[in-house]
Design a protein around this motif. Structure first.
Motif, PDB file in Angstrom:
ATOM      1  N   THR A   1     -17.014   6.485   5.367  1.00 57.49           N
ATOM      2  CA  THR A   1     -16.560   5.403   5.485  1.00 57.49           C
ATOM      3  C   THR A   1     -17.662   4.470   6.139  1.00 57.49           C
ATOM      4  O   THR A   1     -17.966   3.344   5.806  1.00 57.49           O
ATOM      5  CB  THR A   1     -15.322   4.736   6.009  1.00 57.49           C
ATOM      6  OG1 THR A   1     -15.343   5.353   7.390  1.00 57.49           O
ATOM      7  CG2 THR A   1     -14.010   5.155   5.474  1.00 57.49           C
TER       8      THR A   1
ATOM      9  N   PHE B   1     -12.206   0.725   3.799  1.00 54.69           N
ATOM     10  CA  PHE B   1     -12.503   0.243   2.278  1.00 54.69           C
ATOM     11  C   PHE B   1     -12.445  -1.239   2.396  1.00 54.69           C
ATOM     12  O   PHE B   1     -13.077  -2.102   1.686  1.00 54.69           O
ATOM     13  CB  PHE B   1     -11.716   0.782   1.204  1.00 54.69           C
ATOM     14  CG  PHE B   1     -12.243   0.837  -0.029  1.00 54.69           C
ATOM     15  CD1 PHE B   1     -13.381   1.617  -0.473  1.00 54.69           C
ATOM     16  CD2 PHE B   1     -11.521   0.177  -1.048  1.00 54.69           C
ATOM     17  CE1 PHE B   1     -13.798   1.592  -1.744  1.00 54.69           C
ATOM     18  CE2 PHE B   1     -11.835   0.143  -2.327  1.00 54.69           C
ATOM     19  CZ  PHE B   1     -13.149   0.955  -2.754  1.00 54.69           C
TER      20      PHE B   1
ATOM     21  N   THR C   1     -13.545   4.165  -6.773  1.00 57.29           N
ATOM     22  CA  THR C   1     -12.901   3.430  -7.646  1.00 57.29           C
ATOM     23  C   THR C   1     -12.885   3.828  -8.975  1.00 57.29           C
ATOM     24  O   THR C   1     -11.874   4.103  -9.612  1.00 57.29           O
ATOM     25  CB  THR C   1     -13.467   1.903  -7.626  1.00 57.29           C
ATOM     26  OG1 THR C   1     -13.211   1.224  -6.473  1.00 57.29           O
ATOM     27  CG2 THR C   1     -12.611   1.130  -8.559  1.00 57.29           C
TER      28      THR C   1
ATOM     29  N   HIS D   1       1.014   1.797   0.725  1.00 58.41           N
ATOM     30  CA  HIS D   1       0.565   3.376   0.951  1.00 58.41           C
ATOM     31  C   HIS D   1       1.430   3.901   1.882  1.00 58.41           C
ATOM     32  O   HIS D   1       1.710   5.017   1.944  1.00 58.41           O
ATOM     33  CB  HIS D   1      -0.920   3.252   1.724  1.00 58.41           C
ATOM     34  CG  HIS D   1      -1.337   4.679   1.516  1.00 58.41           C
ATOM     35  ND1 HIS D   1      -2.176   5.282   0.379  1.00 58.41           N
ATOM     36  CD2 HIS D   1      -1.482   5.441   2.402  1.00 58.41           C
ATOM     37  CE1 HIS D   1      -2.568   6.755   1.029  1.00 58.41           C
ATOM     38  NE2 HIS D   1      -2.175   6.712   2.079  1.00 58.41           N
TER      39      HIS D   1
ATOM     40  N   ASP E   1      -6.317   9.017   3.623  1.00 58.34           N
ATOM     41  CA  ASP E   1      -6.514   8.017   2.702  1.00 58.34           C
ATOM     42  C   ASP E   1      -6.119   6.649   3.255  1.00 58.34           C
ATOM     43  O   ASP E   1      -6.754   5.745   2.867  1.00 58.34           O
ATOM     44  CB  ASP E   1      -5.811   8.333   1.540  1.00 58.34           C
ATOM     45  CG  ASP E   1      -6.459   7.759   0.206  1.00 58.34           C
ATOM     46  OD1 ASP E   1      -7.630   7.572   0.118  1.00 58.34           O
ATOM     47  OD2 ASP E   1      -5.550   7.175  -0.700  1.00 58.34           O
ATOM     48  N   TYR E   2      -5.222   6.795   3.939  1.00 55.01           N
ATOM     49  CA  TYR E   2      -4.558   5.338   4.463  1.00 55.01           C
ATOM     50  C   TYR E   2      -5.753   4.646   5.605  1.00 55.01           C
ATOM     51  O   TYR E   2      -6.139   3.488   5.487  1.00 55.01           O
ATOM     52  CB  TYR E   2      -3.476   5.371   5.377  1.00 55.01           C
ATOM     53  CG  TYR E   2      -2.851   4.391   6.203  1.00 55.01           C
ATOM     54  CD1 TYR E   2      -2.431   3.161   5.641  1.00 55.01           C
ATOM     55  CD2 TYR E   2      -3.220   4.238   7.613  1.00 55.01           C
ATOM     56  CE1 TYR E   2      -2.251   2.218   6.260  1.00 55.01           C
ATOM     57  CE2 TYR E   2      -2.893   3.200   8.224  1.00 55.01           C
ATOM     58  CZ  TYR E   2      -2.289   2.088   7.722  1.00 55.01           C
ATOM     59  OH  TYR E   2      -2.183   1.278   8.478  1.00 55.01           O
TER      60      TYR E   2
ATOM     61  N   ILE F   1      -6.413  -5.002  -1.353  1.00 51.63           N
ATOM     62  CA  ILE F   1      -6.457  -3.550  -0.579  1.00 51.63           C
ATOM     63  C   ILE F   1      -5.601  -3.731   0.728  1.00 51.63           C
ATOM     64  O   ILE F   1      -4.931  -2.670   1.180  1.00 51.63           O
ATOM     65  CB  ILE F   1      -7.885  -3.404   0.014  1.00 51.63           C
ATOM     66  CG1 ILE F   1      -8.670  -2.971  -1.304  1.00 51.63           C
ATOM     67  CG2 ILE F   1      -7.813  -2.140   0.946  1.00 51.63           C
ATOM     68  CD1 ILE F   1     -10.173  -2.899  -1.106  1.00 51.63           C
TER      69      ILE F   1
ATOM     70  N   GLU G   1      -2.396  -3.286  -0.251  1.00 51.75           N
ATOM     71  CA  GLU G   1      -2.052  -1.697  -0.724  1.00 51.75           C
ATOM     72  C   GLU G   1      -1.978  -0.953   0.406  1.00 51.75           C
ATOM     73  O   GLU G   1      -1.014   0.098   0.437  1.00 51.75           O
ATOM     74  CB  GLU G   1      -3.232  -1.158  -1.422  1.00 51.75           C
ATOM     75  CG  GLU G   1      -3.236   0.136  -1.990  1.00 51.75           C
ATOM     76  CD  GLU G   1      -4.480   0.546  -2.566  1.00 51.75           C
ATOM     77  OE1 GLU G   1      -4.601   1.616  -2.921  1.00 51.75           O
ATOM     78  OE2 GLU G   1      -5.387  -0.166  -2.946  1.00 51.75           O
ATOM     79  N   THR G   2      -2.218  -0.933   1.630  1.00 51.83           N
ATOM     80  CA  THR G   2      -2.068  -0.186   2.761  1.00 51.83           C
ATOM     81  C   THR G   2      -0.723  -0.377   3.071  1.00 51.83           C
ATOM     82  O   THR G   2      -0.105   0.646   3.466  1.00 51.83           O
ATOM     83  CB  THR G   2      -2.791  -0.830   4.296  1.00 51.83           C
ATOM     84  OG1 THR G   2      -2.437  -2.292   4.618  1.00 51.83           O
ATOM     85  CG2 THR G   2      -4.232  -0.922   3.865  1.00 51.83           C
TER      86      THR G   2
ATOM     87  N   LEU H   1      -8.582   3.235   3.563  1.00 53.69           N
ATOM     88  CA  LEU H   1      -8.337   2.022   3.002  1.00 53.69           C
ATOM     89  C   LEU H   1      -8.641   0.950   3.706  1.00 53.69           C
ATOM     90  O   LEU H   1      -9.126   0.045   3.594  1.00 53.69           O
ATOM     91  CB  LEU H   1      -6.817   2.094   2.617  1.00 53.69           C
ATOM     92  CG  LEU H   1      -6.203   2.683   1.193  1.00 53.69           C
ATOM     93  CD1 LEU H   1      -5.122   2.493   1.165  1.00 53.69           C
ATOM     94  CD2 LEU H   1      -7.232   1.884   0.306  1.00 53.69           C
TER      95      LEU H   1
END
Length: 240
Positions: free
Chosen positions: A123, A62, A146, A96, A55-56, A89, A92-93, A59
């Motif tokens: 991705t 993303f 989202t 995370h 998920d990292y 985002i 957010e990394t 991101l």
């Protein structure tokens, strides 16, 4: 399951029509066995740790897709909004990585792990849709992530089998059940509705629906990779 709210998007709007058209693909994503095990607190730890790492890595791409939305933006305000989303985002990394540390995963562990095939396929598909289409094509590819996570959280909260006390994964559930995230998910669905009106969503519905369903299937595979990793006896931090 108990009742849970599905009012993302407007009645008759493009988002709800796409969600309905996706049918079992959408249901298979938002109530995948990975999600059900999160709800029950029974998800194997290696599955969750594998998911967190991928998920990292997800991101990062993303953020790149959101940067492409700046280029594809239909107005100056849209470009500003998407530029702010890119910065959010990227911030957010960092969060995370801190969250991963709480699960015994150092930053070195995470960044040294290669992207899985599931992460690559998802991705790059999103970016490809944006490169070859317009802003609506790109937003359709992004929205299932989202909005879907918002729905996942609501489904978990309404799950009669949920382990409400002592669930090791409650912090993850809380993140997406939070009012702030739920508002963001609703805004993303509303944007799909608005772009559907301004960018000919009715005339393009067949292709848009196919893309939306494909994104839901790619999300399913993203969940599944964690379960597969645990089933193979995976316990290391590498994605092997």
């Amino acid at each position: 399951m108990a009742h849970w709210d599905t009012d993302f998007g407007a009645e008759g709007g493009l988002f709800r029509r796409l969600r309905a058209a996706a049918g079992e693909d959408w249901a298979g994503y938002t109530w995948h066995p990975f999600v059900r095990q999160l709800s029950a607190g029974s998800l194997p730890l290696p599955a969750f740790r594998h998911y967190l790492i991928q998920d990292y890595l997800f991101l990062i791409h993303f953020a790149r897709a959101k940067a492409l939305a700046v280029v594809k933006g239909e107005s100056l305000q849209a470009m500003r909004d998407k530029a702010a989303a890119v910065l959010a985002i990227l911030d957010e990394t960092k969060l995370h990585l801190k969250y991963c540390a709480g699960w015994g995963l150092s930053e070195g562990d995470v960044v040294a792990t290669p992207e899985s095939a599931e992460t690559v396929s998802y991705t790059r598909w999103v970016i490809d849709r944006g490169l070859h289409g317009d802003i609506l094509d790109l937003e359709i590819a992004l929205a299932p992530c989202t909005v879907g996570y918002g729905e996942v959280a609501l489904r978990v909260l309404a799950d009669p089998a949920r382990q409400a006390e002592g669930n090791a994964y409650q912090s993850w559930i809380d993140t997406y059940a939070d009012d702030g995230y739920q508002a963001m998910a609703r805004a993303a669905a509303a944007r799909i509705d608005a772009l559907g009106v301004s960018h000919g969503g009715d005339a393009r519905f067949g292709r848009l629906a196919a893309d939306f369903a494909e994104a839901a299937r790619l999300e399913q595979r993203f969940w599944q990779q964690g379960l597969d990793f645990a089933a193979r006896g995976g316990s290391s931090v590498s994605g092997g």
